[in-house]
Design a protein around this motif. Sequence first.
Motif, PDB file in Angstrom:
ATOM      1  N   ARG A  75      -9.231  11.118  -0.781  1.00 37.27           N
ATOM      2  CA  ARG A  75      -8.402   9.912  -0.739  1.00 37.27           C
ATOM      3  C   ARG A  75      -7.305  10.024   0.305  1.00 37.27           C
ATOM      4  N   VAL A  76      -6.764   8.872   0.660  1.00 32.09           N
ATOM      5  CA  VAL A  76      -5.688   8.793   1.646  1.00 32.09           C
ATOM      6  C   VAL A  76      -4.530   8.033   1.020  1.00 32.09           C
ATOM      7  N   SER A  77      -3.321   8.558   1.219  1.00 34.82           N
ATOM      8  CA  SER A  77      -2.122   7.909   0.694  1.00 34.82           C
ATOM      9  C   SER A  77      -1.140   7.652   1.830  1.00 34.82           C
ATOM     10  N   LEU A  78      -0.359   6.591   1.670  1.00 41.29           N
ATOM     11  CA  LEU A  78       0.681   6.231   2.628  1.00 41.29           C
ATOM     12  C   LEU A  78       2.033   6.408   1.958  1.00 41.29           C
ATOM     13  N   VAL A  79       2.982   7.001   2.671  1.00 40.99           N
ATOM     14  CA  VAL A  79       4.290   7.311   2.108  1.00 40.99           C
ATOM     15  C   VAL A  79       5.385   6.796   3.028  1.00 40.99           C
ATOM     16  N   GLY A  80       6.459   6.266   2.418  1.00 44.06           N
ATOM     17  CA  GLY A  80       7.680   5.947   3.153  1.00 44.06           C
ATOM     18  C   GLY A  80       7.563   4.848   4.181  1.00 44.06           C
ATOM     19  N   LEU A  81       6.803   3.821   3.886  1.00 46.29           N
ATOM     20  CA  LEU A  81       6.604   2.755   4.869  1.00 46.29           C
ATOM     21  C   LEU A  81       7.887   1.961   5.092  1.00 46.29           C
ATOM     22  N   GLN A  82       8.294   1.856   6.346  1.00 51.53           N
ATOM     23  CA  GLN A  82       9.410   0.997   6.709  1.00 51.53           C
ATOM     24  C   GLN A  82       8.944  -0.457   6.574  1.00 51.53           C
ATOM     25  N   PRO A  83       9.857  -1.401   6.326  1.00 57.53           N
ATOM     26  CA  PRO A  83       9.440  -2.787   6.054  1.00 57.53           C
ATOM     27  C   PRO A  83       8.479  -3.372   7.090  1.00 57.53           C
ATOM     28  N   HIS A  84       8.751  -3.180   8.368  1.00 55.49           N
ATOM     29  CA  HIS A  84       7.892  -3.754   9.411  1.00 55.49           C
ATOM     30  C   HIS A  84       6.506  -3.097   9.394  1.00 55.49           C
ATOM     31  N   SER A  92      -3.194  -5.830   7.397  1.00 55.33           N
ATOM     32  CA  SER A  92      -4.451  -5.230   7.853  1.00 55.33           C
ATOM     33  C   SER A  92      -5.399  -4.909   6.700  1.00 55.33           C
ATOM     34  N   GLY A  93      -4.871  -4.880   5.484  1.00 56.44           N
ATOM     35  CA  GLY A  93      -5.695  -4.565   4.324  1.00 56.44           C
ATOM     36  C   GLY A  93      -5.657  -3.100   3.916  1.00 56.44           C
ATOM     37  N   LEU A  94      -4.941  -2.264   4.660  1.00 55.95           N
ATOM     38  CA  LEU A  94      -4.882  -0.840   4.311  1.00 55.95           C
ATOM     39  C   LEU A  94      -4.317  -0.611   2.915  1.00 55.95           C
ATOM     40  N   LEU A  95      -3.340  -1.431   2.522  1.00 60.56           N
ATOM     41  CA  LEU A  95      -2.714  -1.217   1.215  1.00 60.56           C
ATOM     42  C   LEU A  95      -3.635  -1.584   0.055  1.00 60.56           C
ATOM     43  N   ARG A  96      -4.723  -2.275   0.340  1.00 54.03           N
ATOM     44  CA  ARG A  96      -5.690  -2.579  -0.722  1.00 54.03           C
ATOM     45  C   ARG A  96      -6.614  -1.402  -1.008  1.00 54.03           C
ATOM     46  N   ILE A  97      -6.741  -0.493  -0.035  1.00 59.30           N
ATOM     47  CA  ILE A  97      -7.677   0.628  -0.221  1.00 59.30           C
ATOM     48  C   ILE A  97      -6.978   1.988  -0.286  1.00 59.30           C
ATOM     49  N   MET A  98      -5.696   2.039   0.063  1.00 57.79           N
ATOM     50  CA  MET A  98      -4.946   3.296   0.041  1.00 57.79           C
ATOM     51  C   MET A  98      -3.729   3.140  -0.855  1.00 57.79           C
ATOM     52  N   GLY A  99      -3.367   4.216  -1.538  1.00 58.53           N
ATOM     53  CA  GLY A  99      -2.162   4.180  -2.366  1.00 58.53           C
ATOM     54  C   GLY A  99      -0.916   4.235  -1.503  1.00 58.53           C
TER      55      GLY A  99
END
Length: 112
Positions: A75-84, A92-99
Amino acid sequence: MELDLETRQDTLFVRPEGELDLGVADFLRNALEESLNKNPVRHLVFNLSRVSYIDSSCLGVILGRYKRLAREGGRVSLVGLQPHVRRICELSGLLRIMGEYTTEEEAVARAG
């Protein structure tokens, strides 16, 4: 762009800094592939807290690593995303498939 890669147990932490655009996409892709080939992992954590901009070329790099790990049960996770950056990832849809998580520790804890 600066890039810090750290492997701990079965997790690769990716910590880029600066702008993720076409000018760095090949470098990012090659660095990730080299690290994944050298240290097979089941979890990839992209800490984007120090990323001020991301474009479609680097979104494609992230998506490509997602597909690779998903085929292997990872799995792939995203951390600390700045608002932009978060908005671009959302569109882009990344947040639908990655935590998406606030901290690296939370991403690792939820990966199990």
